[in-house]
Write an enzyme that holds these catalytic residues in place. Structure first.
Site, PDB file in Angstrom:
ATOM      1  N   ASP A   1     -13.565   8.793   0.401  1.00 58.88           N
ATOM      2  CA  ASP A   1     -14.905   9.497   0.323  1.00 58.88           C
ATOM      3  C   ASP A   1     -15.735   8.537   0.696  1.00 58.88           C
ATOM      4  OD1 ASP A   1     -13.698  11.263  -1.336  1.00 58.88           O
ATOM      5  OD2 ASP A   1     -14.486  10.777  -3.455  1.00 58.88           O
ATOM      6  N   PHE A   2     -15.703   7.262   0.767  1.00 58.42           N
ATOM      7  CA  PHE A   2     -16.627   6.298   1.602  1.00 58.42           C
ATOM      8  C   PHE A   2     -16.516   6.543   2.992  1.00 58.42           C
ATOM      9  CE2 PHE A   2     -17.650   2.246   3.902  1.00 58.42           C
ATOM     10  CZ  PHE A   2     -19.106   2.043   3.376  1.00 58.42           C
ATOM     11  N   HIS A   3     -15.467   6.413   3.514  1.00 57.33           N
ATOM     12  CA  HIS A   3     -15.549   6.601   4.975  1.00 57.33           C
ATOM     13  C   HIS A   3     -15.868   8.136   5.521  1.00 57.33           C
ATOM     14  CE1 HIS A   3     -13.191   9.007   8.284  1.00 57.33           C
ATOM     15  NE2 HIS A   3     -13.422   7.714   8.918  1.00 57.33           N
TER      16      HIS A   3
ATOM     17  N   ASP B   1       1.736   5.056   0.457  1.00 54.23           N
ATOM     18  CA  ASP B   1       0.983   6.056   1.209  1.00 54.23           C
ATOM     19  C   ASP B   1       1.029   7.479   0.450  1.00 54.23           C
ATOM     20  OD1 ASP B   1       0.204   7.281   4.101  1.00 54.23           O
ATOM     21  OD2 ASP B   1       1.982   8.333   3.539  1.00 54.23           O
ATOM     22  N   ALA B   2       0.080   8.101   0.423  1.00 53.57           N
ATOM     23  CA  ALA B   2      -0.091   9.461   0.151  1.00 53.57           C
ATOM     24  C   ALA B   2       0.583   9.881  -1.284  1.00 53.57           C
ATOM     25  CB  ALA B   2       0.533  10.227   1.136  1.00 53.57           C
TER      26      ALA B   2
ATOM     27  N   ARG C   1       0.913  -1.000   0.062  1.00 54.98           N
ATOM     28  CA  ARG C   1       0.069   0.020   0.177  1.00 54.98           C
ATOM     29  C   ARG C   1       1.021   1.048   0.112  1.00 54.98           C
ATOM     30  NH1 ARG C   1      -0.785   4.413   3.578  1.00 54.98           N
ATOM     31  NH2 ARG C   1      -3.128   5.331   3.354  1.00 54.98           N
TER      32      ARG C   1
ATOM     33  N   GLY D   1      -6.626   7.755  14.354  1.00 58.52           N
ATOM     34  CA  GLY D   1      -5.333   8.483  14.898  1.00 58.52           C
ATOM     35  C   GLY D   1      -5.300   9.871  14.691  1.00 58.52           C
TER      36      GLY D   1
ATOM     37  N   ASP E   1      -5.594   6.458   9.910  1.00 59.95           N
ATOM     38  CA  ASP E   1      -5.620   8.117   9.757  1.00 59.95           C
ATOM     39  C   ASP E   1      -6.947   8.487  10.504  1.00 59.95           C
ATOM     40  OD1 ASP E   1      -3.379   9.124   8.407  1.00 59.95           O
ATOM     41  OD2 ASP E   1      -4.229   8.283   6.629  1.00 59.95           O
ATOM     42  N   GLN E   2      -8.036   7.884  10.312  1.00 58.67           N
ATOM     43  CA  GLN E   2      -9.198   8.487  10.570  1.00 58.67           C
ATOM     44  C   GLN E   2      -9.694   8.182  12.077  1.00 58.67           C
ATOM     45  OE1 GLN E   2     -10.132  10.286   8.401  1.00 58.67           O
ATOM     46  NE2 GLN E   2      -9.728   9.148   6.256  1.00 58.67           N
TER      47      GLN E   2
ATOM     48  N   GLU F   1      -2.876   5.274  -1.918  1.00 57.66           N
ATOM     49  CA  GLU F   1      -3.623   6.312  -1.139  1.00 57.66           C
ATOM     50  C   GLU F   1      -3.419   7.500  -2.117  1.00 57.66           C
ATOM     51  OE1 GLU F   1      -4.026   8.775   2.939  1.00 57.66           O
ATOM     52  OE2 GLU F   1      -2.109   7.956   2.493  1.00 57.66           O
TER      53      GLU F   1
END
Length: 566
Positions: free
Chosen positions: A303-305, A249-250, A247, A377, A374-375, A282
């Site tokens: 967007d879903f989160h 990151d950013a 994955r 922490g 992220d969401q 991401e």
């Protein structure tokens, strides 16, 4: 040819290399052995070959007053300011080939909070038993101190000493595969942490100082040496350790699509067609062009989160502002087309357009989640959703996550109803510790609950050991009930949803109220999947769709979820 890091040659010799274009002379220092001057070429590479043994400690003297670790060190002794350690390269010996992407159910975890690599291995049987098919490790590379949230790493090739040895990591990967689990790794190629990154002292060309990022000058991935650094890092994790995917990151902060495309292409070529290797992004830009079978399998769908968080909590501060207006309509678009922002103006970003159309992509090109590192922490107090929404509404949202065709991701502790926080934590000292503490508190000045200085003073100090300890997962009082809930839903997903994911396409989605959405898909199997979620307090009309596959509450009623497959 591998450019970065030590390479074992024949007859007990090793080749050492360092790209230090800013230095005319570099010396190889080995613990207990004589120093050796390295030869410099026209491109700024310094190299030497000499007898050495696995386990030897070494470093590079780039200035009379500065010795640095190898930036491609495979292991460290004494932290990121200490010695690098020679590690014998090893390839995976088992014949594991991975699992198809459609089967993926990701469980994201923090290795340090789980007790290191061996602690994670102990969790695997339980995760496999509830239906998880892949674990994703937050970044594990070496960082300053003994505890870190994960995104302040400075030596991307070296597993953090606090988590275990390279052999311990290999044992974890073998244990995951023995359980039938894939194992993914989160890698950070867009920046380095603030303590222990010495690259600027001898290779200033590694960065573009004129291009500002939140972490300083942008990483110069357009330079061949820098691109090779990250390519070799990615291939090390996949080829030498046996990870099943990465994955990234950013990647919006990398800001170089050519680099991303070349990286994916090189990984696919090196790993070959016989392994299931999965690459995830991401990317705040909501860029559909990176998502294709020959490049990246999927993108984290923030967007879903974000829209689900608004529907579950009513919060509208900061980036949630973009999802506060007509959230049910936005969720419907997400279920039907993937991204919500597809070139639309972002109120939070001052009307700036974000994203491009994504409706042509399959649902499996999107990774959905209700919570992640992220969401949770990035909240000032690290609260999980279970503290912000009623259990009934949270369960309805979880049923949507696990039975819709997008790829689901769980965050550690969700499956046990954990109420322990997941806070932002570091292990910095002196002025840097003060800067991080105060910066963390300033970050939340835009939130109504922390508008006052007094309120911000209660935000936990990231550097306090108690902040780390408080973030360890503690199962909730109803842990058995939550485990059974997840196990049942994931069994349904495995048996009834996953077989139809190849070739699945949405057939429509619409809001039924300001908190209810009806969506449908034509599965690759030919069956029709219909889902109705109602997070509101007023009942909505239920479609005539036959016997439900799964029902939570009264279909169409308040805090309810229903799914039909016919």
């Amino acid at each position: 040819m591998t450019l970065w890091g030590p390479m074992r040659l024949e007859d007990g010799r090793w080749r050492f290399r360092l790209w230090a274009p800013d230095r005319d002379a570099v010396t190889l220092e080995r613990d207990g052995a004589a120093d050796i001057a390295m030869a410099r070429d026209a491109d700024g590479w310094h190299a030497v070959e000499t007898l050495a043994l696995a386990g030897d400690r070494y470093r590079f003297r780039v200035h009379p007053d500065l010795a640095v670790p190898d930036p491609a060190s495979r292991a460290q002794s004494g932290g990121v300011h200490g010695w690098s350690v020679l590690v014998d390269p090893a390839a995976p010996t088992c014949d594991w080939r991975g699992r198809p992407w459609a089967e993926t159910v990701i469980y994201e975890l923090h290795v340090g909070l789980c007790g290191g690599f061996s602690g994670v291995a102990a969790l695997l049987p339980e995760l496999a038993a509830i239906g998880v098919t892949a674990i994703e490790l937050m970044p594990i590379n070496a960082f300053s101190g003994t505890r870190n949230w994960g995104y302040d790493g400075v030596l991307p090739f070296a597993p953090a000493e606090a988590y275990g040895t390279p052999d311990d990591l290999r044992a974890l990967i073998d244990a995951a595969h023995a359980q039938g689990l894939m194992i993914f790794l989160d890698v950070v190629y867009n920046h380095f942490g603030p303590d222990g990154n010495y690259l600027g002292a001898y290779a200033s060309a590694f960065f573009h100082p004129e291009r500002h990022t939140p972490w300083g000058g942008a990483v110069a991935v357009d330079r061949a040496q820098v691109a090779a650094y990250f390519r070799e890092n990615a291939l090390m994790w996949l080829m030498d350790y046996g990870f099943d995917g990465l994955r990234f990151d950013a990647v919006h902060a990398i800001d170089n699509d050519d680099f991303l495309d070349a990286l994916a292409r090189d990984i696919r070529a090196a790993t070959g067609p016989d392994r299931h290797i999965h690459l995830m992004l991401e990317n705040e830009r909501n860029d559909p062009d990176r998502l294709s079978p020959d490049r990246y399998d999927a993108q984290w769908n923030d967007d879903f989160h974000n829209v689900m968080h608004v529907l579950l909590t009513g919060e509208r501060d900061a980036y949630y502002e973009d999802f506060a207006d007509r959230p049910a309509d936005k969720l419907a678009r997400c279920l039907a087309e993937g991204f919500i922002y597809q070139g639309d103006a972002s109120p939070h970003q001052g009307g700036k357009a974000r994203g491009r159309p994504s409706g042509h992509l399959p649902p499996t090109a999107f990774i959905a989640f209700l919570q992640n590192h992220d969401q949770v922490g990035n909240r000032a107090l690290g609260e999980r959703l279970i503290r912000l929404a009623t259990p009934e509404r949270l369960k309805a949202a979880t049923a949507l996550l696990l039975l819709m065709p997008q790829i689901p991701l769980l965050f550690m502790g969700e499956e046990t109803g954990a109420q322990s926080p997941f806070l932002f934590f570091t292990d910095f000292h002196d002025e840097l510790a003060d800067a991080v503490r105060e910066g963390r508190r300033r970050e939340f000045a835009g939130f109504a609950a922390f508008a006052s200085e007094e309120a911000r003073a209660h935000i936990p100090d990231p550097n306090a050991s108690g902040t780390f300890d408080a973030s360890r997962v503690a199962a909730g009082n109803a842990a058995a009930e939550w485990r059974d809930f997840y196990r049942g839903l994931l069994a349904l997903r495995r048996d009834r949803i996953v077989p139809g994911l190849p070739g699945c396409r949405p057939t429509g989605a619409r809001s039924l109220s300001d908190a209810a959405v009806l969506a449908s898909w034509r599965m690759g199997s030919g069956e029709a999947l219909t889902i109705l979620l109602n997070l509101g307090e007023i009942a909505v009309k239920t479609p005539q769709a036959g016997k439900p596959l799964f029902l939570l509450g009264e279909a169409g009623g308040p805090a309810s979820f229903a799914a039909w497959l016919a």
